[in-house]
Design a protein around this motif. Sequence first.
Motif, PDB file in Angstrom:
ATOM      1  N   GLY A 144       0.857  -1.181   0.000  1.00 42.96           N
ATOM      2  CA  GLY A 144       0.000   0.000   0.000  1.00 42.96           C
ATOM      3  C   GLY A 144       0.893   1.231   0.000  1.00 42.96           C
ATOM      4  N   LEU A 145       0.930   1.938  -1.118  1.00 43.57           N
ATOM      5  CA  LEU A 145       1.893   3.020  -1.324  1.00 43.57           C
ATOM      6  C   LEU A 145       1.139   4.345  -1.401  1.00 43.57           C
ATOM      7  N   ILE A 146       1.268   5.155  -0.359  1.00 42.24           N
ATOM      8  CA  ILE A 146       0.446   6.346  -0.212  1.00 42.24           C
ATOM      9  C   ILE A 146       1.321   7.588  -0.374  1.00 42.24           C
ATOM     10  N   SER A 147       1.062   8.347  -1.436  1.00 42.28           N
ATOM     11  CA  SER A 147       1.726   9.629  -1.663  1.00 42.28           C
ATOM     12  C   SER A 147       3.248   9.485  -1.618  1.00 42.28           C
ATOM     13  N   GLY A 148       3.758   8.533  -2.394  1.00 40.58           N
ATOM     14  CA  GLY A 148       5.175   8.200  -2.325  1.00 40.58           C
ATOM     15  C   GLY A 148       6.047   8.977  -3.295  1.00 40.58           C
ATOM     16  N   VAL A 149       7.356   8.821  -3.089  1.00 39.19           N
ATOM     17  CA  VAL A 149       8.371   9.360  -3.994  1.00 39.19           C
ATOM     18  C   VAL A 149       9.178   8.171  -4.511  1.00 39.19           C
ATOM     19  N   TYR A 150       9.249   8.013  -5.829  1.00 37.97           N
ATOM     20  CA  TYR A 150       9.818   6.810  -6.424  1.00 37.97           C
ATOM     21  C   TYR A 150      10.985   7.107  -7.364  1.00 37.97           C
ATOM     22  N   VAL A 173      -0.423  -4.305  -5.694  1.00 38.54           N
ATOM     23  CA  VAL A 173       0.048  -2.979  -5.305  1.00 38.54           C
ATOM     24  C   VAL A 173      -1.124  -2.012  -5.394  1.00 38.54           C
ATOM     25  N   LEU A 174      -1.287  -1.199  -4.364  1.00 39.16           N
ATOM     26  CA  LEU A 174      -2.217  -0.078  -4.387  1.00 39.16           C
ATOM     27  C   LEU A 174      -1.407   1.202  -4.295  1.00 39.16           C
ATOM     28  N   VAL A 175      -1.530   2.068  -5.296  1.00 43.27           N
ATOM     29  CA  VAL A 175      -0.819   3.337  -5.336  1.00 43.27           C
ATOM     30  C   VAL A 175      -1.848   4.451  -5.197  1.00 43.27           C
ATOM     31  N   SER A 176      -1.637   5.324  -4.204  1.00 41.65           N
ATOM     32  CA  SER A 176      -2.610   6.387  -3.954  1.00 41.65           C
ATOM     33  C   SER A 176      -1.901   7.722  -3.759  1.00 41.65           C
ATOM     34  N   TYR A 177      -2.613   8.789  -4.091  1.00 45.64           N
ATOM     35  CA  TYR A 177      -2.102  10.148  -3.897  1.00 45.64           C
ATOM     36  C   TYR A 177      -3.289  11.083  -3.735  1.00 45.64           C
ATOM     37  N   GLY A 178      -3.035  12.298  -3.272  1.00 44.08           N
ATOM     38  CA  GLY A 178      -4.085  13.286  -3.109  1.00 44.08           C
ATOM     39  C   GLY A 178      -4.174  14.207  -4.311  1.00 44.08           C
ATOM     40  N   THR A 179      -5.390  14.525  -4.704  1.00 44.81           N
ATOM     41  CA  THR A 179      -5.553  15.385  -5.876  1.00 44.81           C
ATOM     42  C   THR A 179      -5.196  16.837  -5.585  1.00 44.81           C
ATOM     43  N   ALA A 180      -5.017  17.198  -4.313  1.00 47.32           N
ATOM     44  CA  ALA A 180      -4.569  18.539  -3.968  1.00 47.32           C
ATOM     45  C   ALA A 180      -3.046  18.630  -3.863  1.00 47.32           C
TER      46      ALA A 180
END
Length: 287
Positions: free
Chosen positions: A179-185, A222-229
């Motif tokens: 579960g990858l939340i607002s990551g830097v890759y 894998v779940l990749v998530s980020y915020g639209t703001a």
Amino acid sequence: MSDWRKMSPQELEAHFNPRAAVPDFERHFNGWIERSQDAKANLPGEYDLRYGPGPLQTYDLHRPASAKPGAPLVVLVHGGYWRGLDKNTMIFAVTPFLEHGAVVVNLNYDLCPKVTLDAIVRQVQDALVHIAAKAPDWGADAAKLHVIGHSAGAHLAAMMAAAPWPQDLPAQPRIASLGLISGVYDLGPVLQISVNQDIRLDAAMAERNSVMDFPPRSVGRVLVSYGTAEPAGWQAQSEDFHQACRRAGTSSELLPVDGANHFDILYPLADATQPLGAALLRQCGLA
């Protein structure tokens, strides 16, 4: 989204330094701590257990009161751009996973500049070996290992399934999901912004830790998530990594969180009634 290599120094800072993008970030830090203090008062747990000799090589262990043998094992990895924060900001995120029957490990690691990013990656690898070996004693199944990280913690989680495994360690634990939340890759931009005064990456270290270039293959989902703001450059990190996972043949879901910024995205992660929290519980086999 334009190529970050063509951005000015000011644009790079705005897109890739979350604290610059959210001026009241300390309000969110305080919110995490307050929620975590409240959660700690009500959670069963063993705190500050050790997996290594470093000052911060510790973890908290949370086991459900009515744990069933072979429970899923969820590992939480905090963010802070590898240079700040600690597991005490993530305690509130333990609650939904614990309530749904998982054994939960909330992980700490030493920070830059006291150690290098290479050393942090190795510490988390050491931690996973330790956790997998302990799983039967905790009533958990190491084959149901789910690693969830926020920000720099998302990068570290991805590295656990993608980076070369040290030959001096026991076999690499198989990760059932990330579960990858607002990551830097892609760490290239980090070389160009102010946070690198603490992280102290050089080009070679950034390259061998840019998991965008070698996405995970040996992972179930894998779940990749980020915020639209979040800034467009930061959003692109998640969108591009999701596509890289899919090209590598890994099952990946992309889940934008409407209106969330880099910091308040942790609240829906910790809420089983929100799409992000519910998706993570399903991925961990808890719903």
